[in-house]
Motif scaffolding. Structure first.
Motif, PDB file in Angstrom:
ATOM      1  N   ASP A   1     -51.454  25.087  33.202  1.00  0.00           N
ATOM      2  CA  ASP A   1     -50.278  25.898  33.535  1.00  0.00           C
ATOM      3  C   ASP A   1     -49.165  25.024  34.122  1.00  0.00           C
ATOM      4  OD1 ASP A   1     -51.407  28.268  32.630  1.00  0.00           O
ATOM      5  OD2 ASP A   1     -52.086  28.876  34.619  1.00  0.00           O
ATOM      6  N   PHE A   2     -49.525  24.097  35.010  1.00  0.00           N
ATOM      7  CA  PHE A   2     -48.534  23.179  35.566  1.00  0.00           C
ATOM      8  C   PHE A   2     -47.905  22.365  34.432  1.00  0.00           C
ATOM      9  CE2 PHE A   2     -50.271  22.444  40.167  1.00  0.00           C
ATOM     10  CZ  PHE A   2     -50.302  23.799  40.383  1.00  0.00           C
ATOM     11  N   TYR A   3     -48.754  21.849  33.569  1.00  0.00           N
ATOM     12  CA  TYR A   3     -48.277  20.997  32.473  1.00  0.00           C
ATOM     13  C   TYR A   3     -47.340  21.771  31.545  1.00  0.00           C
ATOM     14  CZ  TYR A   3     -48.356  17.805  28.506  1.00  0.00           C
ATOM     15  OH  TYR A   3     -47.997  16.956  27.483  1.00  0.00           O
ATOM     16  N   GLN A   4     -47.745  22.973  31.139  1.00  0.00           N
ATOM     17  CA  GLN A   4     -46.906  23.772  30.243  1.00  0.00           C
ATOM     18  C   GLN A   4     -45.582  24.147  30.923  1.00  0.00           C
ATOM     19  OE1 GLN A   4     -47.509  24.203  27.011  1.00  0.00           O
ATOM     20  NE2 GLN A   4     -49.370  22.990  27.340  1.00  0.00           N
ATOM     21  N   GLY A   5     -45.639  24.464  32.206  1.00  0.00           N
ATOM     22  CA  GLY A   5     -44.425  24.777  32.941  1.00  0.00           C
ATOM     23  C   GLY A   5     -43.483  23.591  33.027  1.00  0.00           C
ATOM     24  N   LEU A   6     -44.021  22.431  33.310  1.00  0.00           N
ATOM     25  CA  LEU A   6     -43.188  21.226  33.407  1.00  0.00           C
ATOM     26  C   LEU A   6     -42.615  20.839  32.047  1.00  0.00           C
ATOM     27  CD1 LEU A   6     -45.340  19.265  35.977  1.00  0.00           C
ATOM     28  CD2 LEU A   6     -43.068  20.261  36.364  1.00  0.00           C
ATOM     29  N   LEU A   7     -43.384  21.030  30.976  1.00  0.00           N
ATOM     30  CA  LEU A   7     -42.836  20.800  29.633  1.00  0.00           C
ATOM     31  C   LEU A   7     -41.678  21.745  29.346  1.00  0.00           C
ATOM     32  CD1 LEU A   7     -45.950  20.200  27.339  1.00  0.00           C
ATOM     33  CD2 LEU A   7     -44.185  18.545  27.996  1.00  0.00           C
ATOM     34  N   PHE A   8     -41.832  22.999  29.747  1.00  0.00           N
ATOM     35  CA  PHE A   8     -40.762  23.979  29.568  1.00  0.00           C
ATOM     36  C   PHE A   8     -39.504  23.508  30.293  1.00  0.00           C
ATOM     37  CE2 PHE A   8     -38.311  27.670  30.884  1.00  0.00           C
ATOM     38  CZ  PHE A   8     -38.187  28.378  29.693  1.00  0.00           C
ATOM     39  N   ILE A   9     -39.665  23.074  31.525  1.00  0.00           N
ATOM     40  CA  ILE A   9     -38.528  22.571  32.294  1.00  0.00           C
ATOM     41  C   ILE A   9     -37.893  21.375  31.595  1.00  0.00           C
ATOM     42  CG2 ILE A   9     -37.919  21.336  34.433  1.00  0.00           C
ATOM     43  CD1 ILE A   9     -39.962  23.219  35.871  1.00  0.00           C
ATOM     44  N   LYS A  10     -38.721  20.415  31.227  1.00  0.00           N
ATOM     45  CA  LYS A  10     -38.210  19.182  30.609  1.00  0.00           C
ATOM     46  C   LYS A  10     -37.445  19.464  29.320  1.00  0.00           C
ATOM     47  CE  LYS A  10     -39.601  14.719  28.805  1.00  0.00           C
ATOM     48  NZ  LYS A  10     -40.712  13.862  28.417  1.00  0.00           N
ATOM     49  N   ASN A  11     -37.905  20.433  28.542  1.00  0.00           N
ATOM     50  CA  ASN A  11     -37.312  20.717  27.236  1.00  0.00           C
ATOM     51  C   ASN A  11     -36.203  21.766  27.285  1.00  0.00           C
ATOM     52  OD1 ASN A  11     -38.990  18.864  25.892  1.00  0.00           O
ATOM     53  ND2 ASN A  11     -40.639  20.358  25.844  1.00  0.00           N
ATOM     54  N   SER A  12     -35.878  22.265  28.470  1.00  0.00           N
ATOM     55  CA  SER A  12     -34.843  23.298  28.596  1.00  0.00           C
ATOM     56  C   SER A  12     -33.463  22.675  28.754  1.00  0.00           C
ATOM     57  CB  SER A  12     -35.129  24.199  29.802  1.00  0.00           C
ATOM     58  OG  SER A  12     -36.293  24.960  29.581  1.00  0.00           O
ATOM     59  N   SER A  13     -32.484  23.357  28.195  1.00  0.00           N
ATOM     60  CA  SER A  13     -31.086  22.956  28.322  1.00  0.00           C
ATOM     61  C   SER A  13     -30.501  23.568  29.583  1.00  0.00           C
ATOM     62  CB  SER A  13     -30.323  23.472  27.093  1.00  0.00           C
ATOM     63  OG  SER A  13     -28.948  23.528  27.352  1.00  0.00           O
ATOM     64  N   PRO A  14     -29.526  22.922  30.199  1.00  0.00           N
ATOM     65  CA  PRO A  14     -28.860  23.534  31.354  1.00  0.00           C
ATOM     66  C   PRO A  14     -28.212  24.882  31.024  1.00  0.00           C
ATOM     67  CG  PRO A  14     -28.317  21.209  31.231  1.00  0.00           C
ATOM     68  CD  PRO A  14     -29.059  21.559  29.966  1.00  0.00           C
ATOM     69  N   ASP A  15     -28.016  25.152  29.739  1.00  0.00           N
ATOM     70  CA  ASP A  15     -27.414  26.414  29.309  1.00  0.00           C
ATOM     71  C   ASP A  15     -28.452  27.468  28.915  1.00  0.00           C
ATOM     72  OD1 ASP A  15     -24.838  25.361  29.689  1.00  0.00           O
ATOM     73  OD2 ASP A  15     -24.894  24.436  27.708  1.00  0.00           O
ATOM     74  N   ILE A  16     -29.723  27.247  29.241  1.00  0.00           N
ATOM     75  CA  ILE A  16     -30.774  28.206  28.897  1.00  0.00           C
ATOM     76  C   ILE A  16     -30.397  29.592  29.431  1.00  0.00           C
ATOM     77  CG2 ILE A  16     -32.109  27.608  30.970  1.00  0.00           C
ATOM     78  CD1 ILE A  16     -34.651  28.185  29.331  1.00  0.00           C
ATOM     79  N   GLU A  17     -30.705  30.607  28.658  1.00  0.00           N
ATOM     80  CA  GLU A  17     -30.411  31.988  29.049  1.00  0.00           C
ATOM     81  C   GLU A  17     -31.220  32.380  30.282  1.00  0.00           C
ATOM     82  OE1 GLU A  17     -28.271  34.326  27.695  1.00  0.00           O
ATOM     83  OE2 GLU A  17     -27.491  32.647  26.511  1.00  0.00           O
ATOM     84  N   LEU A  18     -30.610  33.165  31.147  1.00  0.00           N
ATOM     85  CA  LEU A  18     -31.306  33.697  32.308  1.00  0.00           C
ATOM     86  C   LEU A  18     -32.380  34.663  31.836  1.00  0.00           C
ATOM     87  CD1 LEU A  18     -28.255  34.498  34.627  1.00  0.00           C
ATOM     88  CD2 LEU A  18     -29.542  32.364  34.437  1.00  0.00           C
ATOM     89  N   GLY A  19     -33.473  34.755  32.582  1.00  0.00           N
ATOM     90  CA  GLY A  19     -34.511  35.712  32.224  1.00  0.00           C
ATOM     91  C   GLY A  19     -35.907  35.167  32.431  1.00  0.00           C
ATOM     92  N   GLU A  20     -36.854  35.879  31.855  1.00  0.00           N
ATOM     93  CA  GLU A  20     -38.274  35.556  31.999  1.00  0.00           C
ATOM     94  C   GLU A  20     -38.832  35.069  30.668  1.00  0.00           C
ATOM     95  OE1 GLU A  20     -42.223  38.174  32.854  1.00  0.00           O
ATOM     96  OE2 GLU A  20     -40.540  38.438  34.258  1.00  0.00           O
ATOM     97  N   TYR A  21     -39.626  34.000  30.721  1.00  0.00           N
ATOM     98  CA  TYR A  21     -40.214  33.393  29.538  1.00  0.00           C
ATOM     99  C   TYR A  21     -41.717  33.242  29.742  1.00  0.00           C
ATOM    100  CZ  TYR A  21     -35.388  31.984  28.519  1.00  0.00           C
ATOM    101  OH  TYR A  21     -34.031  31.974  28.268  1.00  0.00           O
ATOM    102  N   PRO A  22     -42.545  33.928  28.940  1.00  0.00           N
ATOM    103  CA  PRO A  22     -43.995  33.739  29.070  1.00  0.00           C
ATOM    104  C   PRO A  22     -44.383  32.346  28.573  1.00  0.00           C
ATOM    105  CG  PRO A  22     -43.478  35.242  27.256  1.00  0.00           C
ATOM    106  CD  PRO A  22     -42.182  34.902  27.918  1.00  0.00           C
ATOM    107  N   LEU A  23     -45.309  31.707  29.287  1.00  0.00           N
ATOM    108  CA  LEU A  23     -45.750  30.356  28.915  1.00  0.00           C
ATOM    109  C   LEU A  23     -47.217  30.332  28.513  1.00  0.00           C
ATOM    110  CD1 LEU A  23     -44.039  28.341  31.799  1.00  0.00           C
ATOM    111  CD2 LEU A  23     -43.192  28.730  29.474  1.00  0.00           C
ATOM    112  N   THR A  24     -48.068  30.902  29.357  1.00  0.00           N
ATOM    113  CA  THR A  24     -49.513  30.991  29.083  1.00  0.00           C
ATOM    114  C   THR A  24     -49.955  32.364  29.575  1.00  0.00           C
ATOM    115  OG1 THR A  24     -50.301  30.200  31.241  1.00  0.00           O
ATOM    116  CG2 THR A  24     -49.737  28.494  29.607  1.00  0.00           C
ATOM    117  N   ALA A  25     -51.252  32.621  29.493  1.00  0.00           N
ATOM    118  CA  ALA A  25     -51.771  33.899  29.993  1.00  0.00           C
ATOM    119  C   ALA A  25     -51.597  34.035  31.503  1.00  0.00           C
ATOM    120  CB  ALA A  25     -53.243  34.037  29.622  1.00  0.00           C
TER     121      ALA A  25
END
Length: 149
Positions: free
Chosen positions: A18-42
Motif C-alpha cells: 500500500d505504501f509503495y502503490q501510494g508513493l508511485l501514485f504520488i510520483k506519477n501525478s501531475s501538479p494539475d491532477i484533479e481534486l478528489g478520491e482515487y482508489p489504489l488498492t483494497a
C-alpha cells in the motif's frame, strides 16, 4: 513517523505494498491532477485536496486510529508540526466515521516540511497539525494516501 524522499520509493516495495502503490501514485501525478478520491488498492486510497496554508491552524493536532497517512504536496510546500499522542489532550471524542480525534495545541515535538520531493508517513500515534505555511500563506495541492490498518 517517517520522513523520506521520493527518490527512495523502491525501498517501500518490500516494506508495504500500500505504501509503495501510494508513493508511485504520488510520483506519477501531475501538479494539475484533479481534486478528489482515487482508489489504489483494497486497503489504500489517495485524496487530492487543495487549500490555503496559514501561519497557524485553528484545530490543533489530529490523529487517526485505523489509518496511516502518507502526505505530500504536489504543488507548493507545507510545514506540519507533529507530536506523539502521549503528550496531548483530546478536545473531541473519537469520530468513528471519519477516524479522527482532535487534540489541543501544545508545543510541537518536531515538524516536517513536505513537498519538493519530501513526503511524510504519519502512524496512529503521530498526531499532526497540517495547514502551516513554510514562508507565507499560499495555495497548495496535496495528496494524502490513506492506508487502512
Amino acid at each position: 513517523m517517517i520522513i523520506d524522499s521520493l527518490e527512495n520509493i523502491e525501498f517501500y516495495r518490500s516494506v508495504n505494498n500500500d505504501f509503495y502503490q501510494g508513493l508511485l501514485f504520488i510520483k506519477n501525478s501531475s501538479p494539475d491532477i484533479e481534486l478528489g478520491e482515487y482508489p489504489l488498492t483494497a486497503t489504500a486510497k489517495a485524496l487530492v485536496m487543495e487549500y490555503e496554508t496559514n501561519y497557524q491552524n485553528t484545530f490543533g493536532y489530529e490523529a487517526h486510529r485505523n489509518l496511516i497517512d502518507i502526505q505530500y504536496c504536489i504543488k507548493g510546500t507545507e510545514r506540519i508540526p507533529w507530536s506523539h499522542l502521549s503528550r496531548l489532550t483530546p478536545y473531541t471524542e473519537y469520530d468513528l466515521v471519519k477516524d479522527v480525534t482532535f487534540y489541543k495545541w501544545t508545543e510541537k515535538q518536531g515538524e516536517v516540511i513536505i513537498g519538493d520531493g519530501v513526503f511524510s508517513i504519519f502512524y496512529p500515534t503521530d498526531a499532526h497539525a497540517p495547514v502551516f505555511c513554510t514562508d507565507e500563506p499560499t495555495l497548495i495541492r496535496k495528496i494524502v494516501i490513506k492506508v487502512s490498518i
